[in-house]
Motif scaffolding. Sequence first.
Motif, PDB file in Angstrom:
ATOM      1  N   ASP A 195      31.181   9.387  -1.379  1.00 32.22           N
ATOM      2  CA  ASP A 195      30.794  10.726  -0.917  1.00 32.22           C
ATOM      3  C   ASP A 195      29.325  10.960  -1.293  1.00 32.22           C
ATOM      4  OD1 ASP A 195      30.366  13.402  -0.456  1.00 32.22           O
ATOM      5  OD2 ASP A 195      32.286  14.055  -1.299  1.00 32.22           O
ATOM      6  N   PRO A 196      28.432  11.163  -0.302  1.00 33.19           N
ATOM      7  CA  PRO A 196      26.997  11.308  -0.602  1.00 33.19           C
ATOM      8  C   PRO A 196      26.664  12.567  -1.388  1.00 33.19           C
ATOM      9  CG  PRO A 196      27.448  11.753   1.722  1.00 33.19           C
ATOM     10  CD  PRO A 196      28.717  11.201   1.140  1.00 33.19           C
ATOM     11  N   SER A 197      27.578  13.520  -1.417  1.00 33.53           N
ATOM     12  CA  SER A 197      27.292  14.784  -2.116  1.00 33.53           C
ATOM     13  C   SER A 197      27.724  14.764  -3.582  1.00 33.53           C
ATOM     14  CB  SER A 197      28.001  15.939  -1.391  1.00 33.53           C
ATOM     15  OG  SER A 197      29.407  15.781  -1.443  1.00 33.53           O
ATOM     16  N   ARG A 198      28.162  13.601  -4.066  1.00 34.84           N
ATOM     17  CA  ARG A 198      28.624  13.514  -5.452  1.00 34.84           C
ATOM     18  C   ARG A 198      27.507  13.792  -6.449  1.00 34.84           C
ATOM     19  NH1 ARG A 198      31.000   7.943  -6.851  1.00 34.84           N
ATOM     20  NH2 ARG A 198      32.178   9.011  -8.502  1.00 34.84           N
ATOM     21  N   SER A 199      27.915  14.168  -7.655  1.00 35.23           N
ATOM     22  CA  SER A 199      26.952  14.373  -8.740  1.00 35.23           C
ATOM     23  C   SER A 199      26.456  13.019  -9.255  1.00 35.23           C
ATOM     24  CB  SER A 199      27.604  15.154  -9.881  1.00 35.23           C
ATOM     25  OG  SER A 199      28.665  14.397 -10.447  1.00 35.23           O
ATOM     26  N   GLN A 200      25.441  13.062 -10.110  1.00 42.42           N
ATOM     27  CA  GLN A 200      24.889  11.842 -10.690  1.00 42.42           C
ATOM     28  C   GLN A 200      25.828  11.290 -11.776  1.00 42.42           C
ATOM     29  OE1 GLN A 200      21.967  10.177  -9.773  1.00 42.42           O
ATOM     30  NE2 GLN A 200      22.192  11.594  -8.050  1.00 42.42           N
ATOM     31  N   PRO A 201      25.767   9.965 -12.040  1.00 44.90           N
ATOM     32  CA  PRO A 201      26.598   9.407 -13.114  1.00 44.90           C
ATOM     33  C   PRO A 201      26.302  10.084 -14.447  1.00 44.90           C
ATOM     34  CG  PRO A 201      25.641   7.657 -11.778  1.00 44.90           C
ATOM     35  CD  PRO A 201      24.980   8.931 -11.346  1.00 44.90           C
ATOM     36  N   THR A 202      27.313  10.174 -15.298  1.00 41.27           N
ATOM     37  CA  THR A 202      27.174  10.802 -16.607  1.00 41.27           C
ATOM     38  C   THR A 202      26.315   9.931 -17.520  1.00 41.27           C
ATOM     39  OG1 THR A 202      29.331  11.849 -16.397  1.00 41.27           O
ATOM     40  CG2 THR A 202      28.444  11.642 -18.621  1.00 41.27           C
ATOM     41  N   LEU A 203      25.367  10.544 -18.219  1.00 44.83           N
ATOM     42  CA  LEU A 203      24.478   9.812 -19.121  1.00 44.83           C
ATOM     43  C   LEU A 203      25.201   9.487 -20.426  1.00 44.83           C
ATOM     44  CD1 LEU A 203      21.159  11.842 -18.650  1.00 44.83           C
ATOM     45  CD2 LEU A 203      21.749   9.615 -17.661  1.00 44.83           C
ATOM     46  N   VAL A 204      24.996   8.275 -20.919  1.00 43.60           N
ATOM     47  CA  VAL A 204      25.588   7.861 -22.190  1.00 43.60           C
ATOM     48  C   VAL A 204      24.763   8.458 -23.328  1.00 43.60           C
ATOM     49  CG1 VAL A 204      26.146   5.894 -23.658  1.00 43.60           C
ATOM     50  CG2 VAL A 204      26.448   5.721 -21.184  1.00 43.60           C
ATOM     51  N   PRO A 205      25.402   9.119 -24.298  1.00 43.66           N
ATOM     52  CA  PRO A 205      24.637   9.773 -25.374  1.00 43.66           C
ATOM     53  C   PRO A 205      23.930   8.766 -26.278  1.00 43.66           C
ATOM     54  CG  PRO A 205      26.987   9.813 -25.862  1.00 43.66           C
ATOM     55  CD  PRO A 205      26.855   9.312 -24.454  1.00 43.66           C
ATOM     56  N   LYS A 206      22.721   9.134 -26.730  1.00 46.99           N
ATOM     57  CA  LYS A 206      21.976   8.306 -27.680  1.00 46.99           C
ATOM     58  C   LYS A 206      22.094   8.856 -29.097  1.00 46.99           C
ATOM     59  CE  LYS A 206      18.662   6.628 -24.253  1.00 46.99           C
ATOM     60  NZ  LYS A 206      17.232   6.512 -23.859  1.00 46.99           N
ATOM     61  N   GLN A 207      22.650  10.075 -29.199  1.00 49.42           N
ATOM     62  CA  GLN A 207      22.921  10.685 -30.492  1.00 49.42           C
ATOM     63  C   GLN A 207      24.371  11.143 -30.532  1.00 49.42           C
ATOM     64  OE1 GLN A 207      19.874  13.802 -30.511  1.00 49.42           O
ATOM     65  NE2 GLN A 207      18.918  12.781 -32.265  1.00 49.42           N
TER      66      GLN A 207
END
Length: 666
Positions: free
Chosen positions: A392-404
Motif C-alpha cells: 500500500d503506497p500510503s503506508r507509514s514509514q518503517p519504525t526506527l530502532v531505538p539507540k537509547q
Amino acid sequence: MGDIQQRIHELRGILKGHNYRYYVLDAPQISDAEYDQLLRELVDLEQKLGEPIPDDSPTQTVGYKPDTAFSSRKHAVPMLSLANAFSDTEISDFVRRHKELLGDNTNLTYIAEPKVDGLAINIYYEFGQMVYAATRGDGISGEDVTDNIRSVSGIPWRLTGQVPAQLEVRGEVYMSKASFLALNQKQEAAGEKLFANPRNAAAGSLRQLDASITAERKLSFFAYAIGLGGDAFASSQSELLAKLSAQGFAIQETALLADEQAMFEHYQLWMKKRPSLDYEIDGMVFKVNDFKQQKLLGSVARSPRWAIAYKFPAEEVETVVEAITWQVGRTGVITPVANMKPVLVSGVMVSRATLHNIQELGRKDVRVGDRVVIRRAGDVIPEVVKSLSIGDPSRSQPTLVPKQCPVCYAAVEQEDGEAAIRCMGGLSCSAQLKERIKHFVSRDGFDIEGFGSKLSEALVDKGLIKTIADVFNLDYEVLSTWEGMGEKKITNLEQSIESRKHIVLSRFIYALGIRHVGQATAMSLAQHFRTIDAMQTASEEALLEINDVGKEVAASLMHFFAEEHNQQVLQKMFEYGVQVQAEQAVEIDSNHPLAGKTVVITGSFSNIKRNQAKILLQQLGAKVASAVSKNTDVLIAGEKAGSKLKKAEELGVRVVDETQLLAWLA
C-alpha cells in the motif's frame, strides 16, 4: 520413591491452585493444554507410586470447592469434566478404545456438539418445578446460584408433560459476544475494570450476590446433559436433546456421525463457522450417542470414556496497529510491541502483541496504521501473524530502532550473531529491575503468593527494592501507609515471603534470572552439582560436562557468579534467612525408551512449552542437549525447526514430532 512423592505433592498443589484460579477467581493463568500436561504427569506418578490416592487429589476431583459467598448444593450425580484432544491422532485413539472395549462389530454412532466456553451449571427439578441451580464446584457440590439462574435465557422454570419426579439438567451458561462488548463498554464508561473474555464475564455475572446485576448482563444457556433421572428420560444423547428442546431449553446445532473421518470433517466445518457465531466456542465435543453403550464404556475418576473435547487451534482475526512501542525485559532485551485497536481473539480482548525482535519486525514489515492478522499462540499469548498492508503506497514509514533505552536512556547495543538489542543500563534501569523481581517471585521461582506485578513495580518505583535480595527485607511499616495495603494483606504477604525462604536448588538457580538459563538448564545444573556452593565455584570444564550446557551458557554462568555485585546480593539473601536445599536425585525408569538417550528439542509446540518438555524428559532419564551432534539419539522437531532439523537429517539422527513427544511423556 521420595522424589516421586515430592513431585506428586507439588503437582497436587499446582493443579489445585489452577483449579482455584479457574473455577473460583474466574482468572485462569495457563492454557488448557498446559493444564492437561500437568494432570497427565500426576496421573502417571500416582499410578507409579502405587499408594491409595486421596479423594481430594486433582486426578479424582473436578473444579474446586465452592466459594463461601454462596451456600453449597450437593449434586445427586457427580458432574465430570471432559478429557481434551488436540490432534486427529487422539481422536483416532478415542474411537479405537471404544472398539476394543465394545467389540469391532459394535455399531457406534457419535453425536457432535460445539463446545461452549462458559460456566457449567446443574439445575435440579422436582415434579417439573425448578428447585435450585448450582455451579459445577468440585464436581460433587457447587454454589447455589438459583436466584441468578432464573434471569438466564434458555432455561424454563417449569417442565411439562411426562418428566421424572427428580431430574438434573446440565448445561453451559455463557455470554454472547454482543453482550460482552456492551458490558465492557459500560465498565469502561464507569471507570471500572474490564472483563478479559466472555467466559470470565459470564462466571462473574452469574456469581453476583445481587441477582439484579446478573439480570442486567443478559446471560444465555445451552443444555447438553442430564444427571439424576436420566435413565428414565431418554435412551440416547440425540433423543435427550430433542426432549430438552421440547421443554423449552436452548440447545445447540448437533450432528450424528458414523466414524472418525466424519468427525474430522465436522471439526473442520465448525472451525470455519467459529468466527461467525455470536458466542465463543473453543472446540467440538464428540460423544457416543447411545446411553447403553455409554454405560458400558463407563468413566475414569475425572471424565467419561465415551466423550471427548477436540480443542480448536488459535483463532486468527484482523485489526489495526495504532502504535509500535519498545518494552524492556529483565535481561535488558528491548522488544517491539504492537499496540492495536482492541479486538476479540479466542474469547479474549487483545490490544497488545509482541513483535519479538528487530529482525522479526523487519521480516513481517509491520508499521503503524497497518491492517494485521493476529492470533493467540496456544490460545494464550497474542502475536502478530502478518501485515495485510504491504504494498500500500500510503503506508507509514518503517519504525526506527531505538539507540537509547526508552526507560533509562542508557546506550543500546546488539551483540554479534544476536537478533536482540539490549539496554546496557543493567539494574540501574528500573524496567530491568522490575522484570527481574517479577521473575524472582514468580510461580517457577520463589513462588511468593501476593507478590504480583503491580506490587513489584511499586516497590521499585518507591525505592523499597534495589536488588532481588530486598524481597526478603521489606519495610512493612512503610507498606502499611500505602493505599490498598491493609493489615491482613501485609500479614499474608509477610507470611508468604517467610514460608518461601527454604527453596530447592533448581528453583533458586532459575529465580536468579541468569542469562540463557531456563528451567530445564537449572534442573540439569542442580542435579549435577547438588549444592549452590559447588555450582558457584565450578570451572568452565566442569560446566561443559553437562549435556544442556554449551560454551555460551557456561560463560554466562561464570560471569554471573564472578561479578562482585551478584555475590553481595547472594550473601544478603542468605543473611536474610534464605536456605537453598540440595537437589534430590531423580529416580529414573530404566525401561523408558528415552532413558539414557541424548535428546535435542527444537521449534515450537502447540500443546506444551519447550522448557516444560525438557524438564519432563529429564525426569524420564533423557539427556537433553542444546545442539545436534553425532552423539544425538533423537531430535524432537516442532514448527519452524530450522537449522537443527537440517543438521539432524544430514547426520542421520532420528527425528520425531510433537505427537511422539506427548506419547513419550504420557
